[in-house]
Design an enzyme around this catalytic site. Structure first.
Site, PDB file in Angstrom:
ATOM      1  N   ASP A  56     -46.798  21.747  -6.921  1.00 17.30           N
ATOM      2  CA  ASP A  56     -45.462  21.522  -7.795  1.00 17.30           C
ATOM      3  C   ASP A  56     -44.159  23.234  -7.062  1.00 17.30           C
ATOM      4  O   ASP A  56     -45.458  23.808  -7.547  1.00 17.30           O
ATOM      5  CB  ASP A  56     -45.420  21.783  -9.045  1.00 17.30           C
ATOM      6  CG  ASP A  56     -45.808  20.232  -9.602  1.00 17.30           C
ATOM      7  OD1 ASP A  56     -45.953  19.685  -8.148  1.00 17.30           O
ATOM      8  OD2 ASP A  56     -46.758  19.753 -10.537  1.00 17.30           O
ATOM      9  N   GLN A  57     -43.255  22.602  -6.592  1.00 16.79           N
ATOM     10  CA  GLN A  57     -42.487  23.877  -6.654  1.00 16.79           C
ATOM     11  C   GLN A  57     -42.557  25.112  -7.739  1.00 16.79           C
ATOM     12  O   GLN A  57     -43.006  26.259  -7.665  1.00 16.79           O
ATOM     13  CB  GLN A  57     -41.120  23.526  -6.292  1.00 16.79           C
ATOM     14  CG  GLN A  57     -40.020  25.066  -6.079  1.00 16.79           C
ATOM     15  CD  GLN A  57     -38.343  24.170  -5.712  1.00 16.79           C
ATOM     16  OE1 GLN A  57     -38.544  23.194  -5.084  1.00 16.79           O
ATOM     17  NE2 GLN A  57     -37.775  24.748  -6.049  1.00 16.79           N
TER      18      GLN A  57
END
Length: 234
Positions: A56-57
């Site tokens: 995930d970012q």
């Protein structure tokens, strides 16, 4: 390049910083794939980079990428067959009535439903349309007061899985404003990303067939403050 952990003719292993996406369609935002393609091009190499798994970012840590189509196919197969072990390090805040204890371990099973419009997932009852089973294991490494540092092993790979399951269990990740964390003055505004790091990975090299294992240390300031603060030191 400072965040490259390992590199050979077939693969790249990097410590992805929190806040940088693995890959994005936005031309105005840099991502790991474009950064590494430029890195290869500057060295006079064919700028081929294949994504075989994602982080995930907001999450930092070990990200494995392929430098050839053959390596990409082999590594993707390992991920699909659950042959790759990925461990995460997390700092959580205990909202439960019952305290955690160092050395304690547990296994969480939930059913998660993803809302693509909001880019979030939530724990729902079994049988909910579109829900997918999510399972993880955790072990408490260090603890003081209501904060705990955990090692987490995913048995499934779901959208925002660790963040959602921990929050649903009354253990939201420090710094994770999206899933229930309420900022604390103790972190003095450093809680910009969830305290979550993919800190260990092991896999079989796609060409040599040797077992590869790597470790990294979290860079999120919450981990350092957890160690340094006199009230919550290990």
């Amino acid at each position: 390049m400072e965040f490259i952990i390992y590199e050979d003719a077939h693969l790249l292993l990097v410590h992805k910083p929190a806040g940088i996406p693995v890959q994005t369609k936005s031309l105005s935002q840099k991502d790991m794939v474009s950064i590494l393609k430029n890195y290869r091009a500057q060295k006079g190499e064919e700028p081929y980079i294949a994504v075989v798994h994602r982080l995930d970012q907001p999450v930092e840590g070990l990200l494995l990428l392929a430098r050839t189509a053959q390596a990409a196919a082999q590594l993707s197969e390992q991920f699909q067959k659950r042959m790759v072990d990925k461990y995460y390090r997390a700092v959580v805040y205990n909202e439960r009535n019952a305290p955690l204890s160092a050395g304690e371990s547990g296994r969480l099973t939930d059913y998660l439903w993803k809302d693509p419009k909001q880019n979030l997932s939530m724990a729902v009852s079994e049988g909910t349309k579109g829900a997918r089973k999510a399972v993880l294991q955790y072990r408490v490494l260090k603890i003081k007061d209501r904060f705990a540092e955990l090692s987490v092993l995913l048995e499934t790979g779901r959208h925002h899985q660790i963040r959602v399951q921990m929050a649903n269990a009354g253990l939201p990740l420090a710094g994770d404003l999206k899933y229930g964390w309420t900022d604390d003055v103790m972190f003095q505004g450093t809680a910009k990303h969830p305290a979550l790091c993919a800190d260990q990975i092991s896999f079989i090299h796609p060409i040599t067939k040797q077992k590869m294992e790597f470790h990294t240390k979290p860079q999120n300031p919450i981990f350092q403050l957890l160690q340094e603060h006199p009230d919550i030191s290990s």
